[in-house]
Design a protein around this motif. Sequence first.
Motif, PDB file in Angstrom:
ATOM      1  N   ALA A  26       9.935  -4.989 -33.034  1.00  0.00           N
ATOM      2  CA  ALA A  26      10.613  -3.701 -33.198  1.00  0.00           C
ATOM      3  C   ALA A  26      11.580  -3.748 -34.370  1.00  0.00           C
ATOM      4  N   LEU A  27      12.246  -4.883 -34.555  1.00  0.00           N
ATOM      5  CA  LEU A  27      13.200  -5.034 -35.647  1.00  0.00           C
ATOM      6  C   LEU A  27      12.480  -4.982 -37.000  1.00  0.00           C
ATOM      7  N   GLY A  28      11.364  -5.710 -37.114  1.00  0.00           N
ATOM      8  CA  GLY A  28      10.606  -5.701 -38.355  1.00  0.00           C
ATOM      9  C   GLY A  28      10.099  -4.311 -38.708  1.00  0.00           C
ATOM     10  N   LEU A  29       9.613  -3.582 -37.718  1.00  0.00           N
ATOM     11  CA  LEU A  29       9.144  -2.219 -37.955  1.00  0.00           C
ATOM     12  C   LEU A  29      10.297  -1.299 -38.334  1.00  0.00           C
ATOM     13  N   ALA A  30      11.452  -1.487 -37.680  1.00  0.00           N
ATOM     14  CA  ALA A  30      12.626  -0.667 -38.013  1.00  0.00           C
ATOM     15  C   ALA A  30      13.099  -0.941 -39.436  1.00  0.00           C
ATOM     16  N   LEU A  31      13.012  -2.201 -39.880  1.00  0.00           N
ATOM     17  CA  LEU A  31      13.387  -2.528 -41.253  1.00  0.00           C
ATOM     18  C   LEU A  31      12.508  -1.802 -42.265  1.00  0.00           C
ATOM     19  N   SER A  32      11.259  -1.509 -41.887  1.00  0.00           N
ATOM     20  CA  SER A  32      10.376  -0.787 -42.806  1.00  0.00           C
ATOM     21  C   SER A  32      10.902   0.616 -43.079  1.00  0.00           C
ATOM     22  N   VAL A  33      11.787   1.088 -42.212  1.00  0.00           N
ATOM     23  CA  VAL A  33      12.418   2.393 -42.388  1.00  0.00           C
ATOM     24  C   VAL A  33      13.787   2.255 -43.039  1.00  0.00           C
ATOM     25  N   THR A  34      14.611   1.346 -42.533  1.00  0.00           N
ATOM     26  CA  THR A  34      16.010   1.259 -42.956  1.00  0.00           C
ATOM     27  C   THR A  34      16.249   0.354 -44.154  1.00  0.00           C
ATOM     28  N   LEU A  35      15.289  -0.521 -44.491  1.00  0.00           N
ATOM     29  CA  LEU A  35      15.436  -1.399 -45.653  1.00  0.00           C
ATOM     30  C   LEU A  35      14.096  -1.546 -46.376  1.00  0.00           C
ATOM     31  N   PRO A  36      13.493  -0.420 -46.802  1.00  0.00           N
ATOM     32  CA  PRO A  36      12.171  -0.486 -47.432  1.00  0.00           C
ATOM     33  C   PRO A  36      12.179  -1.165 -48.795  1.00  0.00           C
ATOM     34  N   SER A  37      13.335  -1.447 -49.332  1.00  0.00           N
ATOM     35  CA  SER A  37      13.435  -2.200 -50.578  1.00  0.00           C
ATOM     36  C   SER A  37      12.981  -3.637 -50.403  1.00  0.00           C
ATOM     37  N   ARG A  38      13.052  -4.153 -49.176  1.00  0.00           N
ATOM     38  CA  ARG A  38      12.743  -5.553 -48.905  1.00  0.00           C
ATOM     39  C   ARG A  38      11.734  -5.741 -47.780  1.00  0.00           C
ATOM     40  N   ALA A  39      11.466  -4.706 -47.002  1.00  0.00           N
ATOM     41  CA  ALA A  39      10.628  -4.903 -45.811  1.00  0.00           C
ATOM     42  C   ALA A  39       9.893  -3.645 -45.388  1.00  0.00           C
ATOM     43  N   SER A  40       9.233  -2.937 -46.299  1.00  0.00           N
ATOM     44  CA  SER A  40       8.478  -1.761 -45.884  1.00  0.00           C
ATOM     45  C   SER A  40       7.218  -2.174 -45.133  1.00  0.00           C
ATOM     46  N   LEU A  41       6.456  -1.192 -44.660  1.00  0.00           N
ATOM     47  CA  LEU A  41       5.163  -1.511 -44.051  1.00  0.00           C
ATOM     48  C   LEU A  41       4.254  -2.200 -45.054  1.00  0.00           C
ATOM     49  N   GLY A  42       4.534  -2.029 -46.346  1.00  0.00           N
ATOM     50  CA  GLY A  42       3.762  -2.692 -47.387  1.00  0.00           C
ATOM     51  C   GLY A  42       4.182  -4.121 -47.647  1.00  0.00           C
ATOM     52  N   ALA A  43       5.134  -4.631 -46.896  1.00  0.00           N
ATOM     53  CA  ALA A  43       5.678  -5.975 -47.125  1.00  0.00           C
ATOM     54  C   ALA A  43       4.806  -7.056 -46.498  1.00  0.00           C
ATOM     55  N   GLY A  44       5.202  -8.298 -46.752  1.00  0.00           N
ATOM     56  CA  GLY A  44       4.617  -9.464 -46.101  1.00  0.00           C
ATOM     57  C   GLY A  44       5.739 -10.391 -45.660  1.00  0.00           C
ATOM     58  N   GLY A  45       5.376 -11.558 -45.154  1.00  0.00           N
ATOM     59  CA  GLY A  45       6.410 -12.489 -44.718  1.00  0.00           C
ATOM     60  C   GLY A  45       5.859 -13.582 -43.831  1.00  0.00           C
TER      61      GLY A  45
END
Length: 456
Positions: free
Chosen positions: A46-65
């Motif tokens: 849930a945190l990772g998905l929420a980051l795709s909204v609140t911090l898309p500069s570093r963790a959008s749905l387009g991110a990896g990790g």
Amino acid sequence: MLSLFGSGSHIISGYTGNIVADEPQAAIAAQTVLERGGNAADAAAALGLALSVTLPSRASLGAGGACLAWRPGDKNGGQAFIFLPTGDSPADTVQGPTGHADRPASAPMLPRGLFLMQLRYGSVDFAELTQPALHLARSGFEVGTQLASDLSAVQAPLLADDSARSVFARQDGSVMKAGDILVQPRLAGSLTRIHSAGPGDLYIGSLAQAFVSASDAAGAGITMAGLRNALPQAVMPLTITVQGTQVSFLPPPADGGYGMAVAWRAMENGRSGTSGVGAQAVAGWRASESRSNTPSVLAARARQLIDSGHIPSGGTLPNLPASTSFAVVDRKGEAVACALTMNNLFGTGRVAGSTGIVLGASSAHLPWPLLPAAIAHRDDQFIATATASGQADAADAAAAALSGALHGDEQAMKPATVAGRANAISCPSGLPGNNGRCFGSVDPRGSGYASGTARH
């Protein structure tokens, strides 16, 4: 199966766990999952998905990790989940239908990576865990200081993209500032599809078709074949045992974990002059190892080097892409630590049109960031976890934070590196059973947030 947000849901009282993250609103979303009975893997997803909204500069749905997970009963140090940005496989280098791939993008690895981790370690339907992110995207949230800083750093090239400008620009044409309300209806639409049809819809379904079309218009060069082939991997972590405490680290190709392991072992051995050891180890690793090898081959090689004590070094690391990190432990001692990246600040700097997804940058011609994470356990109890972001300092910052967490030293969990931003949780008496001594720590120079902190 447990329902977190349905009519029969309830709130758990007392200690529910600890969360540390670089972005407060995503951390609070994860805390809500713990309070409603979800476990660490549920909250981390849930945190990772929420980051795709609140911090898309570093963790959008387009991110990896990459994520590391452990629970009491795991005999081999838990599991590592690797879902780094793509760019090296033939499918990812094929240009899109129009042939205008001027800004190559990574396939969106984040949803599949979090799904695999949560499938193995979670306790609820993945659809439940999209709801906090969906609410944030649909209803809006206050832009935090980290996102505002990232927007300011790249405002000119970012606002040159029409789709990005429609998301991140104010009415006066400038980028959004801290405290502004950011609403993302197109991203909410994509999250709604993932909620109703599952994350697979972004790779093989109607959402995938919309994403490829929008990505092509953005010059990303993503194809349906590239999406289908973008698969996360579950591999064994690197493990080191010292005086009965086993520490699991992210393995290569998430080589920040390797650098973290080398730096932490040097600290535990009392070696002086350990500053930069992790970065030097990664520089040597990258100079001597081919990242085209499979994760299992790379992990085996890293274990051999650590066991032998012969650590290749030499050279320096170039400027590395931006990243972010977080960790979660629940009241039963299950823990997850993750580091995420767009492979560049705001990835390609473009948004995939109707999907609202900020496109991560292809890894074909960019260095990977250091993605370090570790979880320590002893006698089948969780003891500590640490992860970090921040250029070449990330592995050393994470190692120092881990050392402090293992010793219950809150000040040592906040290493004073130039760029490193560490997030750590310490339960020195062990979980489950001794939650009164658990506490979290985030870098005091950043905008991070530690929730569920309890120390008596």
